[in-house]
Write an enzyme that holds these catalytic residues in place. Structure first.
Site, PDB file in Angstrom:
ATOM      1  CG  HIS A 196      -2.048  -0.898   0.909  1.00 56.29           C
ATOM      2  ND1 HIS A 196      -2.075  -2.197   1.495  1.00 56.29           N
ATOM      3  CD2 HIS A 196      -3.060  -1.050   0.372  1.00 56.29           C
ATOM      4  CE1 HIS A 196      -3.141  -2.940   1.035  1.00 56.29           C
ATOM      5  NE2 HIS A 196      -3.843  -2.156   0.270  1.00 56.29           N
ATOM      6  NE  ARG A 303      -6.054   0.951  -2.239  1.00 52.33           N
ATOM      7  CZ  ARG A 303      -5.655   1.365  -3.680  1.00 52.33           C
ATOM      8  NH1 ARG A 303      -5.491   2.494  -4.119  1.00 52.33           N
ATOM      9  NH2 ARG A 303      -5.534   0.317  -4.175  1.00 52.33           N
ATOM     10  CD  GLU A 440      -9.818  -6.893  -2.498  1.00 53.03           C
ATOM     11  OE1 GLU A 440      -8.813  -6.329  -2.706  1.00 53.03           O
ATOM     12  OE2 GLU A 440     -10.289  -6.586  -1.401  1.00 53.03           O
ATOM     13  CG  ASP A 464      -5.319  -7.605  -1.388  1.00 52.82           C
ATOM     14  OD1 ASP A 464      -4.219  -7.959  -0.907  1.00 52.82           O
ATOM     15  OD2 ASP A 464      -5.948  -6.673  -1.106  1.00 52.82           O
ATOM     16  NE  ARG A 474      -1.251  -5.279  -1.497  1.00 49.44           N
ATOM     17  CZ  ARG A 474      -2.400  -4.769  -1.662  1.00 49.44           C
ATOM     18  NH1 ARG A 474      -3.314  -5.563  -1.628  1.00 49.44           N
ATOM     19  NH2 ARG A 474      -2.365  -3.539  -1.990  1.00 49.44           N
ATOM     20  CB  CYS A 511     -10.452  -0.911  -8.624  1.00 44.93           C
ATOM     21  SG  CYS A 511     -10.714  -1.876  -7.327  1.00 44.93           S
TER      22      CYS A 511
HETATM   23  C1  PEP Z   1      -6.488  -4.477  -4.978  1.00 44.10           C
HETATM   24  O1  PEP Z   1      -6.200  -5.388  -3.991  1.00 44.10           O
HETATM   25  O2  PEP Z   1      -6.152  -4.997  -6.110  1.00 44.10           O
HETATM   26  C2  PEP Z   1      -7.034  -3.351  -4.486  1.00 44.10           C
HETATM   27  C3  PEP Z   1      -7.555  -2.424  -5.102  1.00 44.10           C
HETATM   28  O3  PEP Z   1      -7.132  -3.048  -2.979  1.00 44.10           O
HETATM   29  P1  PEP Z   1      -5.918  -2.501  -2.229  1.00 44.10           P
HETATM   30  O4  PEP Z   1      -4.857  -2.250  -3.086  1.00 44.10           O
HETATM   31  O5  PEP Z   1      -6.251  -1.383  -1.416  1.00 44.10           O
HETATM   32  O6  PEP Z   1      -5.846  -3.776  -1.144  1.00 44.10           O
HETATM   33 MG    MG Z   2      -7.216  -5.163  -1.869  1.00 47.80          MG
END
Ligand code: PEP
Ligand code: MG
Length: 579
Positions: A196, A303, A440, A464, A474, A511
């Site tokens: 993130h 978010r 996800e 995810d 990640r 997304c």
């Molecule tokens: C994802 O997991 O692709 C997503 C858009 O959510 P985040 O990156 O905030 O976990």
């Molecule tokens: Mg996510």
């Protein structure tokens, strides 16, 4: 001579600036100016923290069983004595006044002075006392940093403005704080491309290179360096010709952005007249300006958890409503998809400093909707704020990490309850607010058809989804090399979700970061994706590709890529579809 350090470029762009090196082994301290009229309050904040540190130590001492060695108690007494000692406390108070700086910084400066004296001593025993100083200082610092009533770091202060921040790692909470300081770029020793933190850096438009091992060993404080977020390289600016080269590149990049910027008003329609939704991802209301500048159709992922970071208590319903209102008003009729709270794993409210047991696999633990369904006092105010804001503009509610139908039905029940409560209170909301699920988790992707009767839309969160499908953390750069959106398993899951949506006429968007990667735009169009949401900075480039694509010619090639099992053949097919 130019020194080159390699990492992973996670946020494109180039930066040239002086380093600001952070050491995390001690709590992270940033200096900021405290206006004269607040100095007294700042000193009181420091004194309160010292008192709290003493209280904590006394509690610890009182809890030590009587049969425990006297050494342990003596060790705590030493720390208590240090807290009484004016060398540490009164000198810090003076520094706050003299330098008009925040308490954390003054304390750290005084700590450095004291430690220097210890370091110069010949006596090895005395030298070890410096560790005690550190323990005491860190205890006070942690108390100070946790208190949320101190003056907020002031972006106009400018001490970090234009600097390249070099750290071991940054939490998303740190990254959000940093944006107020006008940081030119980030370099971190650890962290994965999908973390993130990396995503935030990208969305804030700050060039970043992560996973640069030992960066703090090779880069000294205040040194001018070049950050190449495209190649993932950090260069010391020893050589003028290298500097010139990068100044030139920076200029070229800006020109290219201006060229693409001209597409802002142009519709996102393919050559064969298929309308594509190009939405933006945001974390903060301030980013809406960028969304509009990029010419996005709306916001496909807001978010909201960023609102919860860097604080001890969650935002109230009213605070959330006011924040959402700002976004809705600025979007001026463009649709807004608000994702409900995705806290947990690497996103902790107080930046991960809180105590308590640490889950072995936080990404598999109580995060996102799992946490919300457990902590209804946290969830209900957010549902209410989202419902209330739906009366002010086109708003959708999106639930992260959905894994079972039961989760979705629980959410639906809660939303119903809150709608009824709002009706009783006479507060307006959109009775038909669309409710969607993020896909996800691989299980949810494989069984996507199972969710379609319960949702108004689906959105694929590839960050995810890839993490869980390929079993790669990640935020762990050690396994970042395995990150591959083209892995046949990932493509099959993405395709399954798109197909399940098409079969039941439920719109499907994407997304995750894959949606904003120009290498995959044509492939995704060919697989049937019609809604993309990405960081605004890449949107013009994606729009350019969309407008230059003919979906009729992409379908066959996309199917071949989807079923391809040979990496070499896949590479060849990707070259064909990209051009
Ligand atoms: C994802 O997991 O692709 C997503 C858009 O959510 P985040 O990156 O905030 O976990
Ligand atoms: Mg996510």
């Amino acid at each position: 001579m130019t020194l080159a350090l390699h990492g992973v470029g996670v946020s494109r762009g180039y930066a040239i600036g002086r380093t600001y090196v952070l050491y995390r082994d001690q709590p992270e301290v940033v200096e900021y100016a405290v206006p004269r009229r607040f100095l007294e309050g700042e000193i009181a904040r420091f004194r309160d923290a010292v008192l709290e540190a003493k209280r904590q130590l006394r509690t610890i001492r009182d809890r030590i069983p009587e049969n425990v060695s006297a050494d342990i108690t003596a060790f705590i007494d030493t720390h208590l004595l240090m807290l009484e000692d004016s060398t540490l406390t009164e000198a810090t108070v003076e520094l706050i006044g003299e330098r008009q700086s925040n308490a954390e910084w003054a304390l750290k400066t005084q700590r450095d002075r004291v430690v220097r004296v210890f370091d110069e001593m010949d006596d090895p025993y005395l030298r070890t006392r410096r560790d005690d100083v550190d323990h005491v200082v860190n205890r006070i610092l942690r108390i100070l940093l946790k208190s949320d009533d101190g003056p907020a770091p002031d972006g106009t202060d400018g001490r970090l403005e234009g600097r390249v921040l070099v750290a071991d790692d940054l939490t998303p909470a740190d990254t959000v704080l940093m944006q107020h300081h006008g940081i030119a770029a980030f370099v971190t020793e650890y962290g994965g491309p999908l973390s993130h933190t990396a995503i935030l850096a990208r969305n804030l438009g700050i060039p970043a290179v992560i996973g640069v091992r030992s960066a703090r060993r090779y880069l000294s404080a205040d040194e001018t360096i070049i950050v190449d977020g495209v190649q993932g390289v950090v260069l010391s600016a020893g050589d003028d010709s290298v500097l010139d080269h990068y100044r030139h590149r920076r200029l070229r990049e800006r020109r290219e952005r201006t060229r693409l910027g001209r597409l802002r008003e142009a519709p996102a329609i393919t050559r064969d007249n298929v309308q594509i939704g190009l939405h933006a991802n945001i974390e903060l209301p301030e980013e809406v300006e960028q969304v509009l500048l990029a010419g996005a159709t709306g916001v496909g992922l807001y978010r909201t958890e960023v609102l919860y970071l860097n604080r001890a208590t969650p935002p109230s319903e009213e605070e959330q409503f006011e924040t959402f209102l700002q976004v809705v008003e600025e979007l001026d009729g463009r649709p807004l998809t608000i994702r409900t709270l995705d806290l947990g794993a690497d996103k902790q409210m107080d930046g991960g400093r809180q105590s308590g047991p640490v889950a072995t696999n936080p990404a598999l633990g109580l995060r996102a909707i799992r946490l919300c369904l457990r902590e209804l006092d946290l969830f209900r105010p957010q549902i209410r704020a989202i419902l209330r804001i739906s009366a002010r503009g086109p708003v959708r509610m999106m639930i992260p990490m959905i894994c079972t139908v039961n989760e979705m039905t629980q959410v639906r029940r809660l939303v119903r309850e809150e709608k009824d409560a709002l009706s009783r209170e006479g507060l307006p909301f959109d009775e038909n607010i669309p409710l969607g699920a993020m896909i996800e988790v691989p299980a949810a992707a494989i069984a996507a058809a199972m969710f379609t009767p319960y949702v108004d839309f689906l959105s694929i969160g590839t960050n995810d989804l890839i993490q869980y499908t390929l079993a790669i953390d990640r935020i762990d750069d050690e396994v970042g090399y395995l990150y591959d959106p083209l892995h046949p398993a990932v493509l099959k899951l993405v395709h399954e979700v798109i197909s399940a949506g098409a079969r039941s006429k439920v719109p499907v968007g994407m997304c995750g970061e894959m949606a904003g990667d120009p290498r995959f735009t044509r492939l995704l169009l060919g697989l049937g994706l019609r809604e993309f949401s990405m960081h605004p900075s890449v949107l013009p480039e994606i729009k350019f590709i969309v407008r230059d694509s003919d979906i009729r010619h992409l379908r066959d090639l996309s199917q071949r890529i989807l079923h391809c099992t040979s990496p070499d053949e896949l590479a060849g097919l990707m070259v064909r579809i990209e051009h």
